[in-house]
Design a protein around this motif. Structure first.
Motif, PDB file in Angstrom:
ATOM      1  N   LEU A 157      12.743   2.738 -12.730  1.00 50.51           N
ATOM      2  CA  LEU A 157      13.184   1.567 -11.990  1.00 50.51           C
ATOM      3  C   LEU A 157      14.465   1.023 -12.616  1.00 50.51           C
ATOM      4  CD1 LEU A 157       9.762  -0.260 -11.549  1.00 50.51           C
ATOM      5  CD2 LEU A 157      10.967   1.136  -9.882  1.00 50.51           C
ATOM      6  N   TRP A 158      15.426   0.684 -11.771  1.00 51.54           N
ATOM      7  CA  TRP A 158      16.675   0.147 -12.266  1.00 51.54           C
ATOM      8  C   TRP A 158      16.996  -1.135 -11.522  1.00 51.54           C
ATOM      9  CZ3 TRP A 158      20.428   0.229  -8.355  1.00 51.54           C
ATOM     10  CH2 TRP A 158      20.206   1.112  -7.296  1.00 51.54           C
ATOM     11  N   THR A 159      17.863  -1.948 -12.122  1.00 48.48           N
ATOM     12  CA  THR A 159      18.246  -3.217 -11.508  1.00 48.48           C
ATOM     13  C   THR A 159      19.737  -3.204 -11.220  1.00 48.48           C
ATOM     14  OG1 THR A 159      18.632  -4.252 -13.669  1.00 48.48           O
ATOM     15  CG2 THR A 159      16.437  -4.492 -12.708  1.00 48.48           C
ATOM     16  N   GLN A 160      20.148  -3.996 -10.262  1.00 52.23           N
ATOM     17  CA  GLN A 160      21.556  -4.099  -9.892  1.00 52.23           C
ATOM     18  C   GLN A 160      21.941  -5.573  -9.883  1.00 52.23           C
ATOM     19  OE1 GLN A 160      22.571  -1.717  -6.527  1.00 52.23           O
ATOM     20  NE2 GLN A 160      24.747  -2.237  -6.599  1.00 52.23           N
ATOM     21  N   PRO A 161      22.345  -6.120 -11.062  1.00 50.72           N
ATOM     22  CA  PRO A 161      22.690  -7.534 -11.158  1.00 50.72           C
ATOM     23  C   PRO A 161      23.830  -7.946 -10.237  1.00 50.72           C
ATOM     24  CG  PRO A 161      22.431  -6.561 -13.334  1.00 50.72           C
ATOM     25  CD  PRO A 161      22.445  -5.442 -12.358  1.00 50.72           C
ATOM     26  N   SER A 162      24.738  -7.006  -9.949  1.00 53.42           N
ATOM     27  CA  SER A 162      25.841  -7.283  -9.026  1.00 53.42           C
ATOM     28  C   SER A 162      26.174  -6.006  -8.276  1.00 53.42           C
ATOM     29  CB  SER A 162      27.075  -7.792  -9.789  1.00 53.42           C
ATOM     30  OG  SER A 162      27.601  -6.778 -10.621  1.00 53.42           O
ATOM     31  N   ALA A 163      27.074  -6.085  -7.320  1.00 56.66           N
ATOM     32  CA  ALA A 163      27.395  -4.930  -6.486  1.00 56.66           C
ATOM     33  C   ALA A 163      27.949  -3.766  -7.290  1.00 56.66           C
ATOM     34  CB  ALA A 163      28.392  -5.336  -5.403  1.00 56.66           C
ATOM     35  N   ASN A 164      28.624  -4.071  -8.413  1.00 58.84           N
ATOM     36  CA  ASN A 164      29.242  -3.004  -9.195  1.00 58.84           C
ATOM     37  C   ASN A 164      28.604  -2.833 -10.575  1.00 58.84           C
ATOM     38  OD1 ASN A 164      30.205  -5.379 -10.291  1.00 58.84           O
ATOM     39  ND2 ASN A 164      32.259  -4.558 -10.695  1.00 58.84           N
ATOM     40  N   THR A 165      27.406  -3.358 -10.796  1.00 62.06           N
ATOM     41  CA  THR A 165      26.721  -3.219 -12.080  1.00 62.06           C
ATOM     42  C   THR A 165      25.292  -2.732 -11.854  1.00 62.06           C
ATOM     43  OG1 THR A 165      28.015  -5.041 -13.015  1.00 62.06           O
ATOM     44  CG2 THR A 165      26.036  -4.377 -14.217  1.00 62.06           C
ATOM     45  N   THR A 166      24.919  -1.673 -12.576  1.00 60.43           N
ATOM     46  CA  THR A 166      23.563  -1.129 -12.519  1.00 60.43           C
ATOM     47  C   THR A 166      23.043  -1.000 -13.943  1.00 60.43           C
ATOM     48  OG1 THR A 166      24.087   0.126 -10.512  1.00 60.43           O
ATOM     49  CG2 THR A 166      22.123   0.793 -11.744  1.00 60.43           C
ATOM     50  N   CYS A 167      21.799  -1.422 -14.180  1.00 61.26           N
ATOM     51  CA  CYS A 167      21.220  -1.419 -15.527  1.00 61.26           C
ATOM     52  C   CYS A 167      19.933  -0.608 -15.577  1.00 61.26           C
ATOM     53  CB  CYS A 167      20.925  -2.853 -15.984  1.00 61.26           C
ATOM     54  SG  CYS A 167      22.411  -3.877 -16.196  1.00 61.26           S
ATOM     55  N   PHE A 168      19.756   0.120 -16.689  1.00 63.44           N
ATOM     56  CA  PHE A 168      18.579   0.926 -16.940  1.00 63.44           C
ATOM     57  C   PHE A 168      17.924   0.464 -18.236  1.00 63.44           C
ATOM     58  CE2 PHE A 168      22.136   3.401 -15.288  1.00 63.44           C
ATOM     59  CZ  PHE A 168      21.645   3.808 -14.063  1.00 63.44           C
ATOM     60  N   THR A 169      16.636   0.698 -18.357  1.00 62.11           N
ATOM     61  CA  THR A 169      15.904   0.353 -19.571  1.00 62.11           C
ATOM     62  C   THR A 169      15.450   1.623 -20.276  1.00 62.11           C
ATOM     63  OG1 THR A 169      15.114  -1.723 -18.619  1.00 62.11           O
ATOM     64  CG2 THR A 169      13.926  -0.891 -20.531  1.00 62.11           C
ATOM     65  N   MET A 170      15.792   1.731 -21.560  1.00 65.38           N
ATOM     66  CA  MET A 170      15.379   2.863 -22.377  1.00 65.38           C
ATOM     67  C   MET A 170      13.964   2.623 -22.898  1.00 65.38           C
ATOM     68  SD  MET A 170      16.475   5.789 -23.619  1.00 65.38           S
ATOM     69  CE  MET A 170      18.260   5.598 -23.473  1.00 65.38           C
ATOM     70  N   ARG A 171      13.168   3.690 -22.952  1.00 61.98           N
ATOM     71  CA  ARG A 171      11.830   3.620 -23.525  1.00 61.98           C
ATOM     72  C   ARG A 171      11.611   4.785 -24.494  1.00 61.98           C
ATOM     73  NH1 ARG A 171      10.135  -1.419 -23.260  1.00 61.98           N
ATOM     74  NH2 ARG A 171      10.210  -2.264 -21.129  1.00 61.98           N
ATOM     75  N   THR A 172      10.663   4.600 -25.410  1.00 66.98           N
ATOM     76  CA  THR A 172      10.296   5.667 -26.336  1.00 66.98           C
ATOM     77  C   THR A 172       8.902   6.178 -25.976  1.00 66.98           C
ATOM     78  OG1 THR A 172       9.418   4.062 -27.919  1.00 66.98           O
ATOM     79  CG2 THR A 172      11.707   4.757 -28.214  1.00 66.98           C
ATOM     80  N   LYS A 173       8.642   7.426 -26.344  1.00 65.94           N
ATOM     81  CA  LYS A 173       7.343   8.043 -26.105  1.00 65.94           C
ATOM     82  C   LYS A 173       7.070   9.025 -27.227  1.00 65.94           C
ATOM     83  CE  LYS A 173       9.272  11.638 -23.049  1.00 65.94           C
ATOM     84  NZ  LYS A 173       8.976  12.836 -23.870  1.00 65.94           N
ATOM     85  N   THR A 174       5.855   9.502 -27.302  1.00 64.34           N
ATOM     86  CA  THR A 174       5.478  10.484 -28.317  1.00 64.34           C
ATOM     87  C   THR A 174       5.700  11.886 -27.765  1.00 64.34           C
ATOM     88  OG1 THR A 174       3.802   9.001 -29.225  1.00 64.34           O
ATOM     89  CG2 THR A 174       3.620  11.341 -29.783  1.00 64.34           C
ATOM     90  N   ALA A 228      34.547   0.891  -6.734  1.00 63.49           N
ATOM     91  CA  ALA A 228      34.487   1.321  -5.328  1.00 63.49           C
ATOM     92  C   ALA A 228      35.354   2.565  -5.134  1.00 63.49           C
ATOM     93  CB  ALA A 228      34.964   0.191  -4.422  1.00 63.49           C
ATOM     94  N   PRO A 229      34.928   3.526  -4.341  1.00 63.17           N
ATOM     95  CA  PRO A 229      33.772   3.519  -3.418  1.00 63.17           C
ATOM     96  C   PRO A 229      32.490   4.032  -4.054  1.00 63.17           C
ATOM     97  CG  PRO A 229      35.043   5.485  -3.031  1.00 63.17           C
ATOM     98  CD  PRO A 229      35.771   4.734  -4.126  1.00 63.17           C
ATOM     99  N   CYS A 230      32.379   3.992  -5.379  1.00 64.90           N
ATOM    100  CA  CYS A 230      31.220   4.544  -6.075  1.00 64.90           C
ATOM    101  C   CYS A 230      30.244   3.466  -6.537  1.00 64.90           C
ATOM    102  CB  CYS A 230      31.680   5.386  -7.272  1.00 64.90           C
ATOM    103  SG  CYS A 230      32.748   6.773  -6.808  1.00 64.90           S
ATOM    104  N   ASN A 231      30.358   2.250  -5.976  1.00 69.69           N
ATOM    105  CA  ASN A 231      29.425   1.193  -6.348  1.00 69.69           C
ATOM    106  C   ASN A 231      28.030   1.504  -5.827  1.00 69.69           C
ATOM    107  OD1 ASN A 231      31.322  -0.380  -7.658  1.00 69.69           O
ATOM    108  ND2 ASN A 231      31.865  -1.536  -5.834  1.00 69.69           N
ATOM    109  N   GLY A 232      27.020   1.270  -6.669  1.00 71.78           N
ATOM    110  CA  GLY A 232      25.643   1.539  -6.273  1.00 71.78           C
ATOM    111  C   GLY A 232      25.283   2.986  -6.495  1.00 71.78           C
ATOM    112  N   MET A 233      24.024   3.231  -6.894  1.00 73.66           N
ATOM    113  CA  MET A 233      23.602   4.591  -7.188  1.00 73.66           C
ATOM    114  C   MET A 233      23.625   5.481  -5.956  1.00 73.66           C
ATOM    115  SD  MET A 233      23.296   4.320 -10.353  1.00 73.66           S
ATOM    116  CE  MET A 233      22.693   5.966 -10.716  1.00 73.66           C
ATOM    117  N   GLU A 234      23.462   4.883  -4.764  1.00 68.31           N
ATOM    118  CA  GLU A 234      23.491   5.690  -3.548  1.00 68.31           C
ATOM    119  C   GLU A 234      24.870   6.292  -3.302  1.00 68.31           C
ATOM    120  OE1 GLU A 234      24.280   1.407  -2.382  1.00 68.31           O
ATOM    121  OE2 GLU A 234      22.938   2.496  -3.730  1.00 68.31           O
ATOM    122  N   ASN A 235      25.917   5.695  -3.870  1.00 69.05           N
ATOM    123  CA  ASN A 235      27.274   6.232  -3.738  1.00 69.05           C
ATOM    124  C   ASN A 235      27.690   7.048  -4.953  1.00 69.05           C
ATOM    125  OD1 ASN A 235      27.819   4.936  -1.198  1.00 69.05           O
ATOM    126  ND2 ASN A 235      28.020   3.014  -2.321  1.00 69.05           N
TER     127      ASN A 235
END
Length: 312
Positions: free
Chosen positions: A55-72, A148-155
């Protein structure tokens, strides 16, 4: 929050030690899981102590954020203790300069660097000097600022599709056991027990309690006619081969998770003894002598890889 392509073709976490980057490979051997990252490094998901939340968040039209996690890690490797040096994203060819800058926990990183692979036909962007390790990576934020035109992961994403599946090993409650081999009317029948497992993130709202829809086995184009029947709990069904990804499919499985460690059903296929691929060893793409497969839920959001099945 949205679901995105946390798969081998989108994101690679490359270590400071044990999997140092080498020259970019410029050939494509036809196996999707081997194409990215395009280095002679160990890309098995099971050896890594890290993953990005799907799951990722998009605080603004040109910003996308991911959360890193650790696992075994579930496979012993020198990479089990790796740090994170860089993140590489495969992007659309028109977006080689689509990421203006990136941030780790709010701190701006170095200038993103584009590159190409497979003889210039595919594009990636490198985010370097990430500076995370197993003491500080869990919960860390990585944000990219796009143009732009690469804003958003869909682009930004290849083929304009950010809704591909999570390939992280252990994200769903299913795996396959080694097959039982019997003789069928046209060739060998391989029957796999479907095991119910505890997913590594039991709180995942999508994948942790998903139903099993289909199984795909990485294969080869010359094996497209090798499967004459597929089976779900002994019921025969027509074979399906996807030439886009060279995979053999068993579909509409419809199994629900059970008590961890129990068998919830069986799937299988019969191979034509007169075909170019009469055995599992010849039909499968392999890692270390084991078949590579993926198990999908009904939304195609969850499709973890596995390679614990010996290619018999």
């Amino acid at each position: 929050m949205r679901s995105m392509a946390m798969q081998l073709a989108l994101v690679a976490l490359l270590a400071l030690a044990g999997v140092s980057a080498r020259n970019l490979q410029q050939t494509d051997n036809g196996a999707f899981w081997r194409r990215f990252p395009p280095y002679n490094c160990d890309n098995r998901l099971e050896i890594s102590p890290y993953y990005l939340e799907k799951l990722w968040t998009q605080p603004s039209a040109n910003t996308t954020c991911f959360t890193m996690r650790t696992k075994t890690p579930t496979v012993v490797s020198e990479c089990n203790a790796m740090d994170i040096n860089k993140v590489e994203l495969e992007v659309a060819n028109t977006c080689s300069k689509g990421i203006r800058r990136f941030y780790v926990n709010g701190v701006e990183g170095k200038q993103p660097t584009p590159d190409t692979f497979v003889q210039g036909t595919r594009t990636l962007i490198k985010l370097v000097d990430i500076g995370l390790d197993q003491t500080n990576a869990d919960g860390a934020s990585i944000c990219i600022e796009t143009i732009a035109p690469c804003n958003g992961m869909e682009n930004l994403c290849p083929l304009g599709d950010p809704t591909l599946c999570s390939w992280t090993v252990g994200v769903t409650p299913f795996s396959l056991d080694r097959p039982v081999v019997t003789n069928g009317s046209k060739g060998l029948i391989y029957t796999f027990s479907v095991l119910s497992n505890t997913p590594f993130d039991p709180n995942d709202p999508v994948c942790a309690n998903s139903l099993l829809y289909k199984a795909e086995f990485m294969s080869k184009v010359e094996c497209r006619r090798a499967v004459v029947n597929t089976y779900v709990n002994g019921e025969a069904r027509p074979p399906q081969f996807d030439r886009t990804w060279n995979v053999q499919k068993v579909v509409k499985i419809g199994m629900a998770p059970g008590i961890p460690g129990t068998i919830v059903g069986t799937i299988g296929f019969e191979l034509d003894s007169t075909s170019a691929c009469p055995t599992l060893a010849e039909m499968c793409e392999t890692i270390g002598g084991s078949c590579v497969y993926s198990l999908f839920d009904y939304t195609n959001t969850c499709c973890p890889l596995g390679w614990n099945i010996p290619a018999l």
